[in-house]
Enzyme design. Structure first.
Site, PDB file in Angstrom:
ATOM      1  N   ILE A 199     -44.561  -6.051 -28.478  1.00 45.46           N
ATOM      2  CA  ILE A 199     -43.533  -5.020 -28.630  1.00 45.46           C
ATOM      3  C   ILE A 199     -42.619  -5.106 -27.396  1.00 45.46           C
ATOM      4  O   ILE A 199     -43.100  -5.058 -26.258  1.00 45.46           O
ATOM      5  CB  ILE A 199     -44.178  -3.609 -28.719  1.00 45.46           C
ATOM      6  CG1 ILE A 199     -45.092  -3.508 -29.945  1.00 45.46           C
ATOM      7  CG2 ILE A 199     -43.130  -2.507 -28.731  1.00 45.46           C
ATOM      8  CD1 ILE A 199     -44.386  -3.572 -31.296  1.00 45.46           C
ATOM      9  N   HIS A 206     -57.857  -2.177 -31.906  1.00 47.96           N
ATOM     10  CA  HIS A 206     -58.338  -3.501 -31.520  1.00 47.96           C
ATOM     11  C   HIS A 206     -59.806  -3.641 -31.939  1.00 47.96           C
ATOM     12  O   HIS A 206     -60.581  -2.707 -31.754  1.00 47.96           O
ATOM     13  CB  HIS A 206     -58.184  -3.670 -29.998  1.00 47.96           C
ATOM     14  CG  HIS A 206     -58.516  -5.043 -29.525  1.00 47.96           C
ATOM     15  ND1 HIS A 206     -57.647  -6.106 -29.667  1.00 47.96           N
ATOM     16  CD2 HIS A 206     -59.642  -5.540 -28.968  1.00 47.96           C
ATOM     17  CE1 HIS A 206     -58.226  -7.199 -29.194  1.00 47.96           C
ATOM     18  NE2 HIS A 206     -59.431  -6.882 -28.761  1.00 47.96           N
ATOM     19  N   ASP A 212     -53.514  -4.948 -24.670  1.00 43.21           N
ATOM     20  CA  ASP A 212     -54.820  -4.277 -24.798  1.00 43.21           C
ATOM     21  C   ASP A 212     -55.291  -3.558 -23.536  1.00 43.21           C
ATOM     22  O   ASP A 212     -56.482  -3.327 -23.353  1.00 43.21           O
ATOM     23  CB  ASP A 212     -55.925  -5.280 -25.219  1.00 43.21           C
ATOM     24  CG  ASP A 212     -55.580  -5.989 -26.513  1.00 43.21           C
ATOM     25  OD1 ASP A 212     -54.914  -5.382 -27.365  1.00 43.21           O
ATOM     26  OD2 ASP A 212     -55.970  -7.160 -26.658  1.00 43.21           O
ATOM     27  N   SER A 221     -61.579  -0.143 -30.915  1.00 48.21           N
ATOM     28  CA  SER A 221     -61.006   0.818 -29.967  1.00 48.21           C
ATOM     29  C   SER A 221     -59.577   1.122 -30.353  1.00 48.21           C
ATOM     30  O   SER A 221     -58.827   0.231 -30.773  1.00 48.21           O
ATOM     31  CB  SER A 221     -60.968   0.223 -28.556  1.00 48.21           C
ATOM     32  OG  SER A 221     -62.193  -0.386 -28.212  1.00 48.21           O
ATOM     33  N   ASN A 278     -52.486   1.344 -30.735  1.00 53.06           N
ATOM     34  CA  ASN A 278     -52.937   0.088 -31.340  1.00 53.06           C
ATOM     35  C   ASN A 278     -54.428   0.204 -31.619  1.00 53.06           C
ATOM     36  O   ASN A 278     -55.139   0.931 -30.934  1.00 53.06           O
ATOM     37  CB  ASN A 278     -52.690  -1.073 -30.372  1.00 53.06           C
ATOM     38  CG  ASN A 278     -53.097  -2.408 -30.958  1.00 53.06           C
ATOM     39  OD1 ASN A 278     -52.835  -2.687 -32.147  1.00 53.06           O
ATOM     40  ND2 ASN A 278     -53.754  -3.244 -30.176  1.00 53.06           N
ATOM     41  N   SER A 307     -54.984  -3.765 -44.153  1.00 49.12           N
ATOM     42  CA  SER A 307     -55.991  -2.808 -44.638  1.00 49.12           C
ATOM     43  C   SER A 307     -56.001  -1.535 -43.790  1.00 49.12           C
ATOM     44  O   SER A 307     -56.252  -0.446 -44.305  1.00 49.12           O
ATOM     45  CB  SER A 307     -57.382  -3.455 -44.704  1.00 49.12           C
ATOM     46  OG  SER A 307     -57.881  -3.699 -43.420  1.00 49.12           O
TER      47      SER A 307
HETATM   48  C1  GRF Z   1     -57.800  -5.411 -37.340  1.00 46.22           C
HETATM   49  O1  GRF Z   1     -59.041  -5.991 -37.072  1.00 46.22           O
HETATM   50  C2  GRF Z   1     -57.258  -4.746 -36.115  1.00 46.22           C
HETATM   51  O2  GRF Z   1     -58.248  -4.252 -35.254  1.00 46.22           O
HETATM   52  C3  GRF Z   1     -56.507  -5.852 -35.431  1.00 46.22           C
HETATM   53  O3  GRF Z   1     -55.966  -6.628 -36.476  1.00 46.22           O
HETATM   54  C4  GRF Z   1     -56.744  -6.459 -37.658  1.00 46.22           C
HETATM   55  C5  GRF Z   1     -55.820  -6.029 -38.735  1.00 46.22           C
HETATM   56  O4  GRF Z   1     -56.445  -6.001 -39.983  1.00 46.22           O
HETATM   57  N1  GRF Z   1     -55.530  -5.352 -34.500  1.00 46.22           N
HETATM   58  P1  GRF Z   1     -55.679  -5.425 -41.243  1.00 46.22           P
HETATM   59  O5  GRF Z   1     -54.378  -6.210 -41.401  1.00 46.22           O
HETATM   60  O6  GRF Z   1     -55.414  -3.972 -40.966  1.00 46.22           O
HETATM   61  O7  GRF Z   1     -56.597  -5.624 -42.395  1.00 46.22           O
END
Ligand code: GRF
Length: 197
Positions: free
Chosen positions: A93, A109, A150, A141, A107, A13
């Site tokens: 990675i 998080h 992270d 974040s 990234n 998403s």
């Molecule tokens: C998100 O919550 C993001 O913060 C984390 O993984 C999830 C990915 O969700 N790193 P989506 O696949 O983008 O819906």
């Protein structure tokens, strides 16, 4: 136009939020590829809908780690991104790639880092821990990716309230909505900063 490559292992998403922002002209970015390690990732379906080339690449498909890393780096170099955006990518990675794209891998998080970050804190585990500890706020974040999970510098964050009646799912949903707004914007800001320096 600035180019980015997105890495995603799951639903995608956030990938779609970036693709949509690019499509509607909210940001001036071309996504030159989606890379995943998961042939069942929802992100693949979303990439097809946006006509973005996708690549499934997994270490198991290579003779050894060296070959895997070399192929992954070659693929990324061919897609020539200015920035790489990790969006729910569940593999580490390789450090050769982190070195090659220093300060250019971001990234997102689902917590207010450094809280609830690091090994083991991914997906619902983050939101479960936030609720178990009775936090009154959480959020998301965006940070620069370094060798440690992270731990790279945080570029931006957004907060959300945590309610007593929250479940990990309801909290995840509230955080995810913020992610979709925050990530495209910060990717664009980071690209602007890089091109000024
Ligand atoms: C998100 O919550 C993001 O913060 C984390 O993984 C999830 C990915 O969700 N790193 P989506 O696949 O983008 O819906």
């Amino acid at each position: 136009m600035n180019k980015i490559v997105v890495f995603a292992s799951g639903s995608g998403s956030n990938f779609e939020a970036i693709a949509k922002a690019a499509d509607t002209g909210k940001i001036t970015i071309e996504i030159t590829g989606l890379i995943t390690n998961n042939s069942k990732a929802g992100a693949l379906v979303r990439a097809e809908a946006y006509n973005i080339p996708s690549y499934i690449i997994h270490p198991f498909d290579f003779k050894n780690q060296t070959e895997y890393e070399a192929s992954l780096l070659k693929l990324i170099d061919e897609l020539s991104p200015d920035v790489i955006a990790l969006a729910g990518y569940l593999r580490k990675i390789p450090s050769a790639i982190i070195k090659s794209y220093k300060n250019r891998i971001l990234n997102i998080h689902p917590s207010l880092l450094p809280a609830y970050g690091g090994k083991g804190f991914y997906g619902m585990h983050v939101h479960e821990a936030v609720l178990e500890n009775g936090e009154s706020e959480s959020g998301c974040s965006v940070h620069i990716v370094t060798e440690e999970y992270d731990e790279g510098p945080v570029l931006a964050f957004e907060k959300v309230p945590v309610y007593k009646k929250d479940t990990p799912q309801s909290l995840a949903k509230r955080v995810l909505e913020k992610e979709h707004e925050l990530y495209p914007r910060i990717i664009q800001e980071h690209l602007n900063k890089l091109s000024e320096s």
